[in-house]
Design a protein around this motif. Structure first.
Motif, PDB file in Angstrom:
ATOM      1  N   ASP A   1      26.605  11.752  16.254  1.00 37.88           N
ATOM      2  CA  ASP A   1      25.334  11.792  16.983  1.00 37.88           C
ATOM      3  C   ASP A   1      25.642  11.872  18.474  1.00 37.88           C
ATOM      4  O   ASP A   1      26.178  10.928  19.053  1.00 37.88           O
ATOM      5  N   THR A   2      25.330  13.001  19.097  1.00 35.40           N
ATOM      6  CA  THR A   2      25.601  13.192  20.525  1.00 35.40           C
ATOM      7  C   THR A   2      24.332  13.137  21.365  1.00 35.40           C
ATOM      8  O   THR A   2      24.332  13.501  22.530  1.00 35.40           O
ATOM      9  N   SER A   3      23.244  12.641  20.787  1.00 35.57           N
ATOM     10  CA  SER A   3      21.953  12.661  21.474  1.00 35.57           C
ATOM     11  C   SER A   3      21.913  11.777  22.718  1.00 35.57           C
ATOM     12  O   SER A   3      21.098  12.006  23.604  1.00 35.57           O
TER      13      SER A   3
ATOM     14  N   LEU B   1      34.381  13.216  29.718  1.00 44.43           N
ATOM     15  CA  LEU B   1      33.509  13.290  30.881  1.00 44.43           C
ATOM     16  C   LEU B   1      33.420  14.714  31.413  1.00 44.43           C
ATOM     17  O   LEU B   1      34.258  15.561  31.114  1.00 44.43           O
ATOM     18  N   SER B   2      32.403  14.965  32.237  1.00 44.66           N
ATOM     19  CA  SER B   2      32.192  16.310  32.778  1.00 44.66           C
ATOM     20  C   SER B   2      33.381  16.782  33.614  1.00 44.66           C
ATOM     21  O   SER B   2      33.613  17.969  33.738  1.00 44.66           O
ATOM     22  N   ASN B   3      34.185  15.853  34.164  1.00 45.86           N
ATOM     23  CA  ASN B   3      35.375  16.237  34.933  1.00 45.86           C
ATOM     24  C   ASN B   3      36.601  16.416  34.043  1.00 45.86           C
ATOM     25  O   ASN B   3      37.709  16.622  34.528  1.00 45.86           O
ATOM     26  N   GLY B   4      36.414  16.305  32.704  1.00 43.05           N
ATOM     27  CA  GLY B   4      37.519  16.468  31.765  1.00 43.05           C
ATOM     28  C   GLY B   4      38.271  15.192  31.463  1.00 43.05           C
ATOM     29  O   GLY B   4      39.145  15.160  30.601  1.00 43.05           O
ATOM     30  N   GLY B   5      37.946  14.127  32.172  1.00 46.52           N
ATOM     31  CA  GLY B   5      38.635  12.859  31.974  1.00 46.52           C
ATOM     32  C   GLY B   5      38.129  12.123  30.751  1.00 46.52           C
ATOM     33  O   GLY B   5      37.069  12.438  30.214  1.00 46.52           O
ATOM     34  N   PRO B   6      38.898  11.125  30.319  1.00 52.68           N
ATOM     35  CA  PRO B   6      38.499  10.356  29.135  1.00 52.68           C
ATOM     36  C   PRO B   6      37.386   9.367  29.464  1.00 52.68           C
ATOM     37  O   PRO B   6      37.349   8.802  30.546  1.00 52.68           O
ATOM     38  N   GLY B   7      36.484   9.202  28.509  1.00 51.71           N
ATOM     39  CA  GLY B   7      35.429   8.213  28.631  1.00 51.71           C
ATOM     40  C   GLY B   7      35.653   7.107  27.623  1.00 51.71           C
ATOM     41  O   GLY B   7      36.766   6.899  27.140  1.00 51.71           O
ATOM     42  N   ALA B   8      34.603   6.432  27.279  1.00 51.47           N
ATOM     43  CA  ALA B   8      34.684   5.318  26.341  1.00 51.47           C
ATOM     44  C   ALA B   8      34.895   5.831  24.920  1.00 51.47           C
ATOM     45  O   ALA B   8      34.628   6.982  24.610  1.00 51.47           O
ATOM     46  N   SER B   9      35.387   4.940  24.056  1.00 48.99           N
ATOM     47  CA  SER B   9      35.545   5.300  22.648  1.00 48.99           C
ATOM     48  C   SER B   9      34.569   4.492  21.805  1.00 48.99           C
ATOM     49  O   SER B   9      34.134   3.415  22.191  1.00 48.99           O
ATOM     50  N   SER B  10      34.250   5.058  20.642  1.00 48.84           N
ATOM     51  CA  SER B  10      33.308   4.413  19.728  1.00 48.84           C
ATOM     52  C   SER B  10      34.027   3.349  18.907  1.00 48.84           C
ATOM     53  O   SER B  10      35.256   3.322  18.842  1.00 48.84           O
ATOM     54  N   PRO B  11      33.254   2.526  18.218  1.00 49.92           N
ATOM     55  CA  PRO B  11      33.858   1.696  17.170  1.00 49.92           C
ATOM     56  C   PRO B  11      34.360   2.612  16.052  1.00 49.92           C
ATOM     57  O   PRO B  11      34.017   3.796  16.007  1.00 49.92           O
TER      58      PRO B  11
ATOM     59  N   MET C   1      27.159   3.179  40.931  1.00 57.43           N
ATOM     60  CA  MET C   1      27.966   3.083  39.729  1.00 57.43           C
ATOM     61  C   MET C   1      27.165   3.683  38.565  1.00 57.43           C
ATOM     62  O   MET C   1      26.011   3.350  38.344  1.00 57.43           O
ATOM     63  N   THR C   2      27.790   4.556  37.821  1.00 53.05           N
ATOM     64  CA  THR C   2      27.113   5.184  36.699  1.00 53.05           C
ATOM     65  C   THR C   2      27.324   4.365  35.426  1.00 53.05           C
ATOM     66  O   THR C   2      28.301   3.638  35.295  1.00 53.05           O
ATOM     67  N   ASN C   3      26.370   4.496  34.525  1.00 51.00           N
ATOM     68  CA  ASN C   3      26.505   3.815  33.246  1.00 51.00           C
ATOM     69  C   ASN C   3      27.545   4.521  32.394  1.00 51.00           C
ATOM     70  O   ASN C   3      27.596   5.740  32.371  1.00 51.00           O
ATOM     71  N   MET C   4      28.373   3.750  31.698  1.00 53.08           N
ATOM     72  CA  MET C   4      29.343   4.346  30.801  1.00 53.08           C
ATOM     73  C   MET C   4      28.707   4.454  29.425  1.00 53.08           C
ATOM     74  O   MET C   4      28.206   3.482  28.888  1.00 53.08           O
ATOM     75  N   ILE C   5      28.690   5.673  28.899  1.00 49.87           N
ATOM     76  CA  ILE C   5      28.128   5.925  27.586  1.00 49.87           C
ATOM     77  C   ILE C   5      29.205   5.688  26.538  1.00 49.87           C
ATOM     78  O   ILE C   5      30.303   6.220  26.641  1.00 49.87           O
ATOM     79  N   ILE C   6      28.895   4.882  25.548  1.00 49.64           N
ATOM     80  CA  ILE C   6      29.815   4.651  24.435  1.00 49.64           C
ATOM     81  C   ILE C   6      29.316   5.474  23.259  1.00 49.64           C
ATOM     82  O   ILE C   6      28.189   5.290  22.807  1.00 49.64           O
ATOM     83  N   PRO C   7      30.154   6.417  22.774  1.00 49.41           N
ATOM     84  CA  PRO C   7      29.707   7.257  21.654  1.00 49.41           C
ATOM     85  C   PRO C   7      29.440   6.428  20.405  1.00 49.41           C
ATOM     86  O   PRO C   7      29.996   5.341  20.229  1.00 49.41           O
ATOM     87  N   ASN C   8      28.587   6.966  19.546  1.00 50.49           N
ATOM     88  CA  ASN C   8      28.339   6.339  18.251  1.00 50.49           C
ATOM     89  C   ASN C   8      29.558   6.537  17.354  1.00 50.49           C
ATOM     90  O   ASN C   8      30.297   7.504  17.518  1.00 50.49           O
ATOM     91  N   PRO C   9      29.770   5.654  16.373  1.00 47.32           N
ATOM     92  CA  PRO C   9      30.871   5.886  15.435  1.00 47.32           C
ATOM     93  C   PRO C   9      30.633   7.175  14.653  1.00 47.32           C
ATOM     94  O   PRO C   9      29.513   7.440  14.236  1.00 47.32           O
TER      95      PRO C   9
END
Length: 109
Positions: free
Chosen positions: A33-35, A91-101, A1-9
């Motif tokens: 911030d995309t670091s 995501l790298s497959n074009g799918g949606p990932g997590a959203s920021s606050p 299972m991969t970690n889900m990255i939550i973008p910064n606001p």
């Protein structure tokens, strides 16, 4: 299972009045911030207008540039509206990932 990255606001940096073919609108610029994103993932931005029931000002995601900057142009906001932005991982497959606050609220000049 991969970690889900939550973008910064995201941060709304400026809102400038513009005219689109005779229609008043605004250019909204910001940074993200995309670091912490893994390789192959990018971030998209949506800007929402709290004053109109949280309607989106840009229906499609606006991609963040490699330097972290982004901008949208919209004719759907009016002076005095309260707006905020939210970042969405793509995501790298074009799918949606997590959203920021939500970003801090900004009043359209």
């Amino acid at each position: 299972m991969t970690n889900m990255i939550i973008p910064n606001p995201p941060v709304i940096v400026s809102i400038t009045p513009v005219t689109f073919f005779g229609t008043n609108g605004f250019c909204i610029k910001g940074t993200e911030d995309t670091s912490n994103l893994p390789d192959g993932e990018t971030v998209g931005i949506k800007v929402f207008d709290q004053s109109t029931g949280n309607n989106t000002l840009n229906p499609m995601l606006t991609t963040v540039n490699s330097d972290g900057s982004w901008q949208i142009s919209t004719s759907f906001a009016t002076a005095g509206d309260h707006i905020y932005a939210r970042a969405f991982a793509i995501l790298s497959n074009g799918g949606p990932g997590a959203s920021s606050p939500n970003s801090p609220m900004v009043v359209v000049p």
